[in-house]
Enzyme design. Structure first.
Site, PDB file in Angstrom:
ATOM      1  N   TYR A  82     119.455 -56.814  62.930  1.00  0.00           N
ATOM      2  CA  TYR A  82     118.012 -55.503  61.962  1.00  0.00           C
ATOM      3  C   TYR A  82     117.305 -56.013  61.708  1.00  0.00           C
ATOM      4  CZ  TYR A  82     115.672 -54.156  57.485  1.00  0.00           C
ATOM      5  OH  TYR A  82     114.840 -53.674  56.460  1.00  0.00           O
TER       6      TYR A  82
ATOM      7  N   THR B 161     110.045 -54.670  57.444  1.00  0.00           N
ATOM      8  CA  THR B 161     110.913 -55.987  56.534  1.00  0.00           C
ATOM      9  C   THR B 161     109.979 -57.586  56.992  1.00  0.00           C
ATOM     10  OG1 THR B 161     112.777 -56.608  56.534  1.00  0.00           O
ATOM     11  CG2 THR B 161     112.074 -55.741  58.314  1.00  0.00           C
ATOM     12  N   ASP B 162     109.915 -58.238  56.182  1.00  0.00           N
ATOM     13  CA  ASP B 162     108.987 -59.235  56.681  1.00  0.00           C
ATOM     14  C   ASP B 162     109.678 -59.740  57.774  1.00  0.00           C
ATOM     15  OD1 ASP B 162     111.458 -59.971  55.048  1.00  0.00           O
ATOM     16  OD2 ASP B 162     110.138 -61.429  53.729  1.00  0.00           O
ATOM     17  N   GLU B 163     111.515 -59.282  57.640  1.00  0.00           N
ATOM     18  CA  GLU B 163     112.291 -60.067  58.928  1.00  0.00           C
ATOM     19  C   GLU B 163     111.746 -59.863  60.445  1.00  0.00           C
ATOM     20  OE1 GLU B 163     116.270 -59.648  58.324  1.00  0.00           O
ATOM     21  OE2 GLU B 163     116.379 -59.743  55.597  1.00  0.00           O
TER      22      GLU B 163
ATOM     23  N   LYS C 266     114.477 -53.663  63.347  1.00  0.00           N
ATOM     24  CA  LYS C 266     113.324 -52.727  62.309  1.00  0.00           C
ATOM     25  C   LYS C 266     111.418 -53.533  63.504  1.00  0.00           C
ATOM     26  CE  LYS C 266     112.480 -51.786  58.713  1.00  0.00           C
ATOM     27  NZ  LYS C 266     112.502 -49.774  58.218  1.00  0.00           N
TER      28      LYS C 266
ATOM     29  N   LEU D 280     111.713 -44.475  54.571  1.00  0.00           N
ATOM     30  CA  LEU D 280     112.314 -45.774  54.627  1.00  0.00           C
ATOM     31  C   LEU D 280     113.587 -45.654  54.743  1.00  0.00           C
ATOM     32  CD1 LEU D 280     110.556 -44.513  51.543  1.00  0.00           C
ATOM     33  CD2 LEU D 280     111.143 -47.201  51.171  1.00  0.00           C
TER      34      LEU D 280
ATOM     35  N   ILE E  84     118.009 -38.428  60.676  1.00  0.00           N
ATOM     36  CA  ILE E  84     116.395 -38.929  61.320  1.00  0.00           C
ATOM     37  C   ILE E  84     117.025 -38.677  63.131  1.00  0.00           C
ATOM     38  CG2 ILE E  84     115.740 -39.701  59.182  1.00  0.00           C
ATOM     39  CD1 ILE E  84     115.907 -42.793  60.260  1.00  0.00           C
TER      40      ILE E  84
HETATM   41  P1  NAD Z   1     119.643 -48.659  51.302  1.00  0.00           P
HETATM   42  O1  NAD Z   1     120.383 -48.993  52.907  1.00  0.00           O
HETATM   43  O2  NAD Z   1     119.359 -49.186  50.348  1.00  0.00           O
HETATM   44  O3  NAD Z   1     118.750 -47.499  52.018  1.00  0.00           O
HETATM   45  C1  NAD Z   1     118.615 -46.546  53.077  1.00  0.00           C
HETATM   46  C2  NAD Z   1     118.985 -45.231  53.142  1.00  0.00           C
HETATM   47  O4  NAD Z   1     119.046 -44.877  54.270  1.00  0.00           O
HETATM   48  C3  NAD Z   1     120.279 -44.628  52.539  1.00  0.00           C
HETATM   49  O5  NAD Z   1     120.100 -43.744  51.158  1.00  0.00           O
HETATM   50  C4  NAD Z   1     121.288 -43.870  53.907  1.00  0.00           C
HETATM   51  O6  NAD Z   1     121.755 -42.629  53.518  1.00  0.00           O
HETATM   52  C5  NAD Z   1     119.123 -43.494  54.319  1.00  0.00           C
HETATM   53  N1  NAD Z   1     119.811 -43.418  56.066  1.00  0.00           N
HETATM   54  C6  NAD Z   1     121.194 -44.556  57.071  1.00  0.00           C
HETATM   55  N2  NAD Z   1     120.490 -43.571  57.699  1.00  0.00           N
HETATM   56  C7  NAD Z   1     120.051 -42.308  58.049  1.00  0.00           C
HETATM   57  C8  NAD Z   1     119.700 -41.495  59.102  1.00  0.00           C
HETATM   58  N3  NAD Z   1     119.867 -41.996  60.557  1.00  0.00           N
HETATM   59  N4  NAD Z   1     119.515 -40.392  58.651  1.00  0.00           N
HETATM   60  C9  NAD Z   1     118.978 -40.001  57.500  1.00  0.00           C
HETATM   61  N5  NAD Z   1     118.699 -41.143  56.500  1.00  0.00           N
HETATM   62  C10 NAD Z   1     119.328 -42.463  56.859  1.00  0.00           C
HETATM   63  O7  NAD Z   1     118.015 -49.147  52.249  1.00  0.00           O
HETATM   64  P2  NAD Z   1     117.182 -50.210  51.158  1.00  0.00           P
HETATM   65  O8  NAD Z   1     117.062 -51.311  50.772  1.00  0.00           O
HETATM   66  O9  NAD Z   1     116.134 -49.211  49.884  1.00  0.00           O
HETATM   67  O10 NAD Z   1     115.421 -50.224  52.117  1.00  0.00           O
HETATM   68  C11 NAD Z   1     114.991 -49.302  52.450  1.00  0.00           C
HETATM   69  C12 NAD Z   1     113.881 -49.364  53.827  1.00  0.00           C
HETATM   70  O11 NAD Z   1     113.378 -50.527  53.160  1.00  0.00           O
HETATM   71  C13 NAD Z   1     114.024 -49.498  54.756  1.00  0.00           C
HETATM   72  O12 NAD Z   1     113.319 -49.332  55.820  1.00  0.00           O
HETATM   73  C14 NAD Z   1     114.451 -51.233  54.868  1.00  0.00           C
HETATM   74  O13 NAD Z   1     114.367 -51.921  56.686  1.00  0.00           O
HETATM   75  C15 NAD Z   1     112.979 -51.339  53.906  1.00  0.00           C
HETATM   76  N6  NAD Z   1     112.854 -52.600  53.192  1.00  0.00           N
HETATM   77  C16 NAD Z   1     114.257 -53.513  53.070  1.00  0.00           C
HETATM   78  C17 NAD Z   1     114.190 -54.720  51.767  1.00  0.00           C
HETATM   79  C18 NAD Z   1     114.808 -55.133  50.790  1.00  0.00           C
HETATM   80  O14 NAD Z   1     115.063 -55.957  50.495  1.00  0.00           O
HETATM   81  N7  NAD Z   1     116.321 -53.731  50.453  1.00  0.00           N
HETATM   82  C19 NAD Z   1     112.846 -54.851  51.797  1.00  0.00           C
HETATM   83  C20 NAD Z   1     111.697 -55.147  52.740  1.00  0.00           C
HETATM   84  C21 NAD Z   1     111.974 -53.445  53.338  1.00  0.00           C
HETATM   85  O1  DAU Z   2     113.720 -60.236  53.987  1.00  0.00           O
HETATM   86  C1  DAU Z   2     113.603 -58.466  53.960  1.00  0.00           C
HETATM   87  C2  DAU Z   2     115.346 -58.073  53.196  1.00  0.00           C
HETATM   88  O2  DAU Z   2     115.727 -58.702  53.099  1.00  0.00           O
HETATM   89  C3  DAU Z   2     115.041 -56.733  53.884  1.00  0.00           C
HETATM   90  O3  DAU Z   2     114.216 -55.920  55.182  1.00  0.00           O
HETATM   91  C4  DAU Z   2     116.790 -56.412  53.704  1.00  0.00           C
HETATM   92  O4  DAU Z   2     117.130 -54.957  54.506  1.00  0.00           O
HETATM   93  C5  DAU Z   2     117.605 -56.491  52.667  1.00  0.00           C
HETATM   94  O5  DAU Z   2     118.507 -56.907  53.063  1.00  0.00           O
HETATM   95  C6  DAU Z   2     116.992 -58.242  52.418  1.00  0.00           C
HETATM   96  O6  DAU Z   2     117.958 -59.479  53.728  1.00  0.00           O
HETATM   97  P1  DAU Z   2     118.816 -60.583  53.371  1.00  0.00           P
HETATM   98  O7  DAU Z   2     119.470 -60.696  54.681  1.00  0.00           O
HETATM   99  O8  DAU Z   2     117.598 -61.752  52.824  1.00  0.00           O
HETATM  100  O9  DAU Z   2     119.213 -59.871  51.893  1.00  0.00           O
HETATM  101  P2  DAU Z   2     121.056 -60.079  51.651  1.00  0.00           P
HETATM  102  O10 DAU Z   2     120.913 -59.749  50.444  1.00  0.00           O
HETATM  103  O11 DAU Z   2     122.155 -60.172  52.248  1.00  0.00           O
HETATM  104  O12 DAU Z   2     120.897 -62.444  51.491  1.00  0.00           O
HETATM  105  C7  DAU Z   2     120.010 -62.930  50.991  1.00  0.00           C
HETATM  106  C8  DAU Z   2     120.089 -64.112  51.331  1.00  0.00           C
HETATM  107  O13 DAU Z   2     121.548 -64.845  50.376  1.00  0.00           O
HETATM  108  C9  DAU Z   2     120.271 -64.346  52.179  1.00  0.00           C
HETATM  109  O14 DAU Z   2     119.892 -65.561  52.522  1.00  0.00           O
HETATM  110  C10 DAU Z   2     121.951 -64.558  52.595  1.00  0.00           C
HETATM  111  C11 DAU Z   2     121.860 -65.279  51.379  1.00  0.00           C
HETATM  112  N1  DAU Z   2     123.959 -64.822  51.108  1.00  0.00           N
HETATM  113  C12 DAU Z   2     123.832 -62.950  50.864  1.00  0.00           C
HETATM  114  C13 DAU Z   2     125.127 -62.815  50.632  1.00  0.00           C
HETATM  115  C14 DAU Z   2     124.999 -60.923  50.767  1.00  0.00           C
HETATM  116  C15 DAU Z   2     124.793 -65.165  50.605  1.00  0.00           C
HETATM  117  O15 DAU Z   2     124.786 -66.094  50.853  1.00  0.00           O
HETATM  118  N2  DAU Z   2     126.264 -64.538  50.210  1.00  0.00           N
HETATM  119  C16 DAU Z   2     126.338 -63.659  50.455  1.00  0.00           C
HETATM  120  O16 DAU Z   2     127.173 -62.516  50.058  1.00  0.00           O
END
Ligand code: NAD
Ligand code: DAU
Length: 349
Positions: free
Chosen positions: A155, A130-132, A159, A81, A60
């Site tokens: 991160y 994201t809510d972050e 975002k 996404l 992208i």
């Molecule tokens: P993910 O890391 O599982 O997937 C990200 C995808 O984007 C991958 O398929 C990767 O190959 C692709 N990508 C990365 N860089 C790219 C680039 N430069 N060009 C094209 N493609 C690229 O992420 P996810 O957890 O599925 O999150 C998706 C979206 O939702 C993100 O924008 C994230 O910020 C947001 N989000 C995630 C969560 C969560 O809990 N995982 C919560 C709220 C919002």
């Molecule tokens: O709130 C939305 C976000 O949630 C998304 O935007 C992010 O993409 C997604 O990765 C997620 O972020 P967090 O940092 O909250 O998720 P994670 O699964 O990494 O961690 C969840 C909680 O668990 C956090 O408080 C850190 C803790 N943790 C995480 C890992 C990987 C541990 O205690 N041990 C671990 O090994």
């Protein structure tokens, strides 16, 4: 309608792609993904032969490439996404997050604008965030749509930057935009660097469960299928220019969630009660670890009628079953470069 979905080979993107391809046969769905470590075409192999599905491999942040695909396909809608998504990786490699999350989003916005000039009728740029971006809460309160931004990790700040860029293109150029900010997702196809799939995988393999700090941080968990349904509702019914918060109204202290996960895993694996909990290992805290996230999604629920479809216990149970039934998917990921990442991430803790 031609819709470009970015990041569709990742965790949430794969669920969004699946939903749109199956539910809207009249839409042509284009999945643009760079296939980074987090992108895996196995995540969408059940729909990749569908007539309305197309895959595009690209970055992208590559302006000329993005110009080329827009010139060829003239996408009416974008659901964006693609991102670098893991907080821990953003601490060790922040610039990758700035490049993809900020520069990549700006490139998509600019090319969308160049393609449609000022004629945006029937067009939409929907940004998934994201809510972050709102920062960290104390014991009380919830994030609402106008909570001031206060991102604290590379991160979340990248975002937040991308959200600002989307609003700027909306405000300055009159581009039709929507944004949603969601809480922590869990479910099938999540890369096992994130808490829930990492711990499921470690329990299966009887490896330590690395809990950061005292395990008292709080997250608000939503089943990924319910996030995809919210994106569908907002894409079709949300008001132009608006932001919607998405959450599960489902707060858990990390250590409490981990104990429920351990209990369910013991039952499903037929291991004596208490076996998995013995794997819990307290490790050095994440740098700048946000204490609590909690989303107020009443705007989305009241205005657009969305609600989660499962309780946390049901969603978690389905999720564990999926990982147990798809051990090969997990093994394929954890056998490669991921091992290297894992040994670096959890070193000296
Ligand atoms: P993910 O890391 O599982 O997937 C990200 C995808 O984007 C991958 O398929 C990767 O190959 C692709 N990508 C990365 N860089 C790219 C680039 N430069 N060009 C094209 N493609 C690229 O992420 P996810 O957890 O599925 O999150 C998706 C979206 O939702 C993100 O924008 C994230 O910020 C947001 N989000 C995630 C969560 C969560 O809990 N995982 C919560 C709220 C919002
Ligand atoms: O709130 C939305 C976000 O949630 C998304 O935007 C992010 O993409 C997604 O990765 C997620 O972020 P967090 O940092 O909250 O998720 P994670 O699964 O990494 O961690 C969840 C909680 O668990 C956090 O408080 C850190 C803790 N943790 C995480 C890992 C990987 C541990 O205690 N041990 C671990 O090994």
């Amino acid at each position: 309608m031609k819709i470009l979905i970015t990041g569709g080979a990742g965790f949430i993107g794969s669920h969004v792609i699946r939903r749109f391809v199956n539910k809207y046969p009249d839409y042509q769905i284009y999945n643009l993904d760079k296939l980074t470590y987090a992108g895996n075409l196995e995540n969408i192999k059940d729909i990749d032969k569908a007539n309305n599905y197309h895959f595009l491999k690209g970055d992208i942040a590559d302006l000329e490439y993005i110009r080329g695909i827009f010139e060829e396909h003239k996408f009416d809608g974008v659901i964006h996404l693609a991102a670098e998504s893991h907080v821990d990786r953003s601490i060790t490699d922040p610039l990758a997050f700035v490049t993809t999350n900020m520069v990549g989003t700006a490139v998509l916005l600019q090319v969308f604008k160049e393609t449609w000039k000022a004629d945006f009728k029937g067009k939409l740029f929907y940004h998934v965030s994201t809510d972050e971006v709102y920062g960290s809460l104390g014991e009380e309160g919830f994030f609402v749509e106008d909570t001031p931004y206060d991102p604290r990790s590379p991160y979340s700040s990248s975002k937040a930057g991308s959200d600002h860029l989307v609003r700027a293109w909306g405000h300055t150029y009159g581009m039709p935009i929507k944004i949603s900010n969601c809480s922590n997702n869990y479910g099938s196809f999540q890369f096992p660097e994130k808490l829930i799939p990492l711990f499921i995988n470690n329990i299966i393999n009887e490896k330590p469960l690395p809990v950061y700090g005292a395990g008292v941080n709080v997250r608000d968990w939503l089943w990924v299928v319910d996030h995809a349904s919210a994106i569908d509702v907002i894409f079709h019914k949300g008001k132009m220019g608006e932001t919607y918060n998405i959450g599960g109204n489902n707060e858990w202290k990390n250590i409490d969630l981990i104990k429920v996960l351990c209990q369910q895993m013991d039952e499903k694996l037929g291991r004596p009660k208490g076996t998995s909990e013995k794997l819990i290992t307290y490790v050095k805290d994440r740098a700048g670890h946000d204490m609590r996230y909690a989303i107020d999604s009443s705007k989305l629920m009241n205005e657009l009628g969305w609600e989660p479809s499962v309780t946390f216990e049901e969603g978690l149970s389905k999720t564990i079953d999926w990982y147990l039934e798809n051990q090969e998917w997990l093994d394929n990921i954890t056998s490669g470069n991921y091992r290297e990442y894992y040994s670096q991430q959890y070193i000296n803790r």
